[in-house]
Design a protein around this motif. Structure first.
Motif, PDB file in Angstrom:
ATOM      1  N   GLY A   1       0.822  -1.210   0.000  1.00 28.31           N
ATOM      2  CA  GLY A   1       0.000   0.000   0.000  1.00 28.31           C
ATOM      3  C   GLY A   1       0.847   1.247   0.000  1.00 28.31           C
ATOM      4  N   LEU A   2       0.191   2.369  -0.180  1.00 28.66           N
ATOM      5  CA  LEU A   2       0.899   3.641  -0.205  1.00 28.66           C
ATOM      6  C   LEU A   2       1.251   4.083   1.206  1.00 28.66           C
ATOM      7  N   HIS A   3       2.245   4.944   1.272  1.00 25.76           N
ATOM      8  CA  HIS A   3       2.663   5.532   2.530  1.00 25.76           C
ATOM      9  C   HIS A   3       1.498   6.294   3.175  1.00 25.76           C
ATOM     10  N   GLY A   4       1.280   6.046   4.452  1.00 24.87           N
ATOM     11  CA  GLY A   4       0.223   6.781   5.149  1.00 24.87           C
ATOM     12  C   GLY A   4      -1.145   6.131   5.069  1.00 24.87           C
ATOM     13  N   SER A   5      -1.242   5.008   4.331  1.00 25.80           N
ATOM     14  CA  SER A   5      -2.550   4.357   4.182  1.00 25.80           C
ATOM     15  C   SER A   5      -2.973   3.649   5.469  1.00 25.80           C
ATOM     16  N   GLY A   6      -2.003   3.391   6.338  1.00 23.48           N
ATOM     17  CA  GLY A   6      -2.311   2.649   7.560  1.00 23.48           C
ATOM     18  C   GLY A   6      -1.779   1.225   7.495  1.00 23.48           C
ATOM     19  N   LYS A   7      -0.789   1.018   6.648  1.00 25.42           N
ATOM     20  CA  LYS A   7      -0.268  -0.337   6.394  1.00 25.42           C
ATOM     21  C   LYS A   7       0.378  -0.949   7.638  1.00 25.42           C
ATOM     22  N   THR A   8       1.288  -0.192   8.249  1.00 26.93           N
ATOM     23  CA  THR A   8       1.988  -0.738   9.421  1.00 26.93           C
ATOM     24  C   THR A   8       1.000  -0.976  10.574  1.00 26.93           C
ATOM     25  N   THR A   9       0.143   0.003  10.801  1.00 28.02           N
ATOM     26  CA  THR A   9      -0.870  -0.158  11.850  1.00 28.02           C
ATOM     27  C   THR A   9      -1.749  -1.379  11.555  1.00 28.02           C
TER      28      THR A   9
ATOM     29  N   ASP B   1      10.661   0.650  13.451  1.00 29.19           N
ATOM     30  CA  ASP B   1      10.521   0.872  14.902  1.00 29.19           C
ATOM     31  C   ASP B   1       9.054   0.789  15.321  1.00 29.19           C
ATOM     32  N   GLN B   2       8.200   1.444  14.527  1.00 30.60           N
ATOM     33  CA  GLN B   2       6.762   1.451  14.846  1.00 30.60           C
ATOM     34  C   GLN B   2       6.207   0.021  14.860  1.00 30.60           C
ATOM     35  N   LEU B   3       6.607  -0.769  13.854  1.00 30.18           N
ATOM     36  CA  LEU B   3       6.132  -2.152  13.781  1.00 30.18           C
ATOM     37  C   LEU B   3       6.638  -2.951  14.978  1.00 30.18           C
TER      38      LEU B   3
ATOM     39  N   LEU C   1      -9.606  -1.770   3.996  1.00 33.12           N
ATOM     40  CA  LEU C   1      -9.948  -0.349   3.868  1.00 33.12           C
ATOM     41  C   LEU C   1      -9.831   0.280   5.241  1.00 33.12           C
ATOM     42  N   THR C   2      -8.980   1.293   5.333  1.00 32.99           N
ATOM     43  CA  THR C   2      -8.759   1.914   6.643  1.00 32.99           C
ATOM     44  C   THR C   2      -9.520   3.239   6.740  1.00 32.99           C
ATOM     45  N   LYS C   3      -9.527   3.763   7.937  1.00 28.45           N
ATOM     46  CA  LYS C   3     -10.064   5.102   8.225  1.00 28.45           C
ATOM     47  C   LYS C   3     -11.536   5.235   7.869  1.00 28.45           C
ATOM     48  N   LEU C   4     -12.278   4.148   8.066  1.00 30.48           N
ATOM     49  CA  LEU C   4     -13.720   4.218   7.808  1.00 30.48           C
ATOM     50  C   LEU C   4     -14.457   4.842   8.988  1.00 30.48           C
TER      51      LEU C   4
ATOM     52  N   ILE D   1     -11.702  -4.065   7.768  1.00 25.75           N
ATOM     53  CA  ILE D   1     -11.790  -2.601   7.761  1.00 25.75           C
ATOM     54  C   ILE D   1     -11.136  -2.038   9.022  1.00 25.75           C
ATOM     55  N   GLY D   2     -10.524  -0.882   8.858  1.00 19.42           N
ATOM     56  CA  GLY D   2      -9.935  -0.158   9.981  1.00 19.42           C
ATOM     57  C   GLY D   2     -10.893   0.933  10.399  1.00 19.42           C
ATOM     58  N   VAL D   3     -11.192   0.972  11.695  1.00 17.14           N
ATOM     59  CA  VAL D   3     -12.191   1.935  12.165  1.00 17.14           C
ATOM     60  C   VAL D   3     -11.662   2.814  13.296  1.00 17.14           C
ATOM     61  N   GLY D   4     -10.343   3.027  13.320  1.00 16.79           N
ATOM     62  CA  GLY D   4      -9.771   3.893  14.343  1.00 16.79           C
ATOM     63  C   GLY D   4      -8.274   3.666  14.442  1.00 16.79           C
ATOM     64  N   GLU D   5      -7.623   4.454  15.286  1.00 16.24           N
ATOM     65  CA  GLU D   5      -6.162   4.387  15.367  1.00 16.24           C
ATOM     66  C   GLU D   5      -5.645   3.265  16.254  1.00 16.24           C
ATOM     67  N   LYS D   6      -6.459   2.810  17.195  1.00 25.76           N
ATOM     68  CA  LYS D   6      -5.978   1.781  18.135  1.00 25.76           C
ATOM     69  C   LYS D   6      -5.936   0.402  17.472  1.00 25.76           C
TER      70      LYS D   6
HETATM   71  P1  GDP Z   1       1.689   3.426   6.684  1.00 24.09           P
HETATM   72  O1  GDP Z   1       2.584   4.540   6.267  1.00 24.09           O
HETATM   73  O2  GDP Z   1       0.800   2.988   5.582  1.00 24.09           O
HETATM   74  O3  GDP Z   1       2.397   2.297   7.343  1.00 24.09           O
HETATM   75  O4  GDP Z   1       0.672   4.075   7.727  1.00 24.09           O
HETATM   76  P2  GDP Z   1       0.595   3.975   9.309  1.00 24.09           P
HETATM   77  O5  GDP Z   1       0.243   2.609   9.750  1.00 24.09           O
HETATM   78  O6  GDP Z   1       1.822   4.578   9.899  1.00 24.09           O
HETATM   79  O7  GDP Z   1      -0.672   4.911   9.576  1.00 24.09           O
HETATM   80  C1  GDP Z   1      -0.719   6.257   9.182  1.00 24.09           C
HETATM   81  C2  GDP Z   1      -1.664   7.011  10.119  1.00 24.09           C
HETATM   82  O8  GDP Z   1      -2.995   6.575   9.937  1.00 24.09           O
HETATM   83  C3  GDP Z   1      -1.336   6.781  11.596  1.00 24.09           C
HETATM   84  O9  GDP Z   1      -1.488   8.000  12.284  1.00 24.09           O
HETATM   85  C4  GDP Z   1      -2.397   5.765  12.035  1.00 24.09           C
HETATM   86  O10 GDP Z   1      -2.706   5.873  13.410  1.00 24.09           O
HETATM   87  C5  GDP Z   1      -3.573   6.185  11.167  1.00 24.09           C
HETATM   88  N1  GDP Z   1      -4.550   5.104  10.933  1.00 24.09           N
HETATM   89  C6  GDP Z   1      -4.321   3.863  10.461  1.00 24.09           C
HETATM   90  N2  GDP Z   1      -5.484   3.165  10.347  1.00 24.09           N
HETATM   91  C7  GDP Z   1      -6.468   3.998  10.766  1.00 24.09           C
HETATM   92  C8  GDP Z   1      -7.905   3.862  10.885  1.00 24.09           C
HETATM   93  O11 GDP Z   1      -8.526   2.848  10.561  1.00 24.09           O
HETATM   94  N3  GDP Z   1      -8.579   4.957  11.357  1.00 24.09           N
HETATM   95  C9  GDP Z   1      -7.932   6.127  11.702  1.00 24.09           C
HETATM   96  N4  GDP Z   1      -8.671   7.141  12.154  1.00 24.09           N
HETATM   97  N5  GDP Z   1      -6.594   6.271  11.592  1.00 24.09           N
HETATM   98  C10 GDP Z   1      -5.872   5.226  11.134  1.00 24.09           C
END
Ligand code: GDP
Length: 293
Positions: free
Chosen positions: A105-113, A143-145, A244-247, A270-275
């Motif tokens: 996935g692209l940077h910032g998509s929420g891949k590592t999380t 580090d984050q992972l 799909l993240t950030k729903l 689906i991702g529904v939050g940061e935790k």
């Molecule tokens: P990566 O660059 O794709 O690895 O993205 P990260 O895993 O570092 O996530 C980028 C940002 O998106 C972080 O601030 C995460 O907390 C946030 N994030 C990831 N998934 C979700 C989600 O489902 N909902 C919300 N609100 N934030 C998310």
């Protein structure tokens, strides 16, 4: 989730929900409103058009206007078509063990999380997940992972020195298997945009670790842009599923409603939050009835 869409659809279908008579004209009006609701949720234009055409065809086929409760039947047809749009069939990961999953996935998509979230979910179901940090360009991502893996008690491997991603993947896999892991998640490098270098690198990693699943993590808040990203990754790599993240928040729903029918790739989670707990398996039926209010 998708509050604005739900509100608009509920409004559009209000006139249908009663049991009274229904004319062709007020059914057409309601469907026009449904189409407008889909478009304002950023659903792909052709997806919205085809959706309405299928609903109309089903209404004619099932002789809805002559039925006992035409309005409710139309709502049911819309519900069934929504489920088809969101993706019928299985949305589970392959049951094979050990299971190798490439997370792209692209940077910032929420891949590592999402990699950590998926590990946590699988662990809760009894698996022994292991994550491999393959983003050699961003030590912070590794580090984050590592932090998330520790927090969720997942196996972890990475190499902050090597420049050889396939070798890192192979060593990570061997380490995971030696530790008796049964699901191995590879967190790959992301870029701001899809570029050939990124795709070539992931292809080499794919050849080295022969994954069973290639999951694209896409930012659902991006609407149609997420759909375009998914299409490009699928063409290049052959995806087996989507996260799909950030729903959560005020995401309109366009990506969720279009991505399966445009790409043919099912949404699996689906991702529904940061935790790390803010993560769910994707159930099309559940989301369809939630959207219809
Ligand atoms: P990566 O660059 O794709 O690895 O993205 P990260 O895993 O570092 O996530 C980028 C940002 O998106 C972080 O601030 C995460 O907390 C946030 N994030 C990831 N998934 C979700 C989600 O489902 N909902 C919300 N609100 N934030 C998310």
């Amino acid at each position: 989730m998708f509050e604005s869409l739900t509100e608009k659809l509920t409004g559009a279908l209000r006139s249908l929900r009663g049991t009274g008579a229904l004319t062709e004209a007020n059914m057409a009006d309601a469907l026009k409103e449904v189409r407008a609701a889909l478009l304002s949720a950023d659903v792909h234009f052709t997806v919205a058009r085809d959706f309405i055409a299928r609903v109309q065809a089903a209404c004619v086929g099932q002789a809805v206007l002559k039925s006992v409760s035409p309005g409710q039947q139309v709502v049911k047809i819309i519900n069934d078509e929504l489920v088809k749009l969101l993706g019928e069939g299985t949305t589970e990961l392959a049951a094979k063990r050990p299971l190798k999953v490439l997370m792209v996935g692209l940077h910032g998509s929420g891949k590592t999380t999402s990699t950590a979230k998926l590990g946590k979910l699988l662990k809760k179901k009894g698996a022994r997940p292991f994550v491999v940090g393959c983003d050699i360009y961003r030590p912070a991502a590794i580090d984050q992972l590592e932090i998330l893996a520790k927090q969720e008690e997942l196996g972890f491997y990475s190499d902050r020195v090597t420049k050889d991603v396939p070798a890192l993947g192979t060593t990570g896999l061997a380490t995971a298997l030696a530790q008796n892991a049964d699901v191995i998640l590879f967190d790959t490098a992301g870029r701001l945009q899809i570029d050939t270098d990124l795709i070539e690198e992931v292809k080499k990693l794919k050849a080295a670790v022969t994954p069973d699943e290639i999951i694209l993590v896409a930012d659902g808040a991006l609407g149609q842009e997420a759909v375009n990203v998914a299409k490009a990754f699928h063409d290049a790599l052959g995806l087996t599923g989507l996260i799909l993240t950030k729903l959560d928040g005020d995401t309109r729903g366009g990506a969720a409603l279009s991505i399966k029918s445009v790409t043919g790739v099912p949404i699996k989670f689906i991702g529904v939050g940061e935790k790390t707990a803010d993560f769910e398996p994707f159930y099309p039926e559940r989301l369809a009835s939630r959207i219809l209010g």
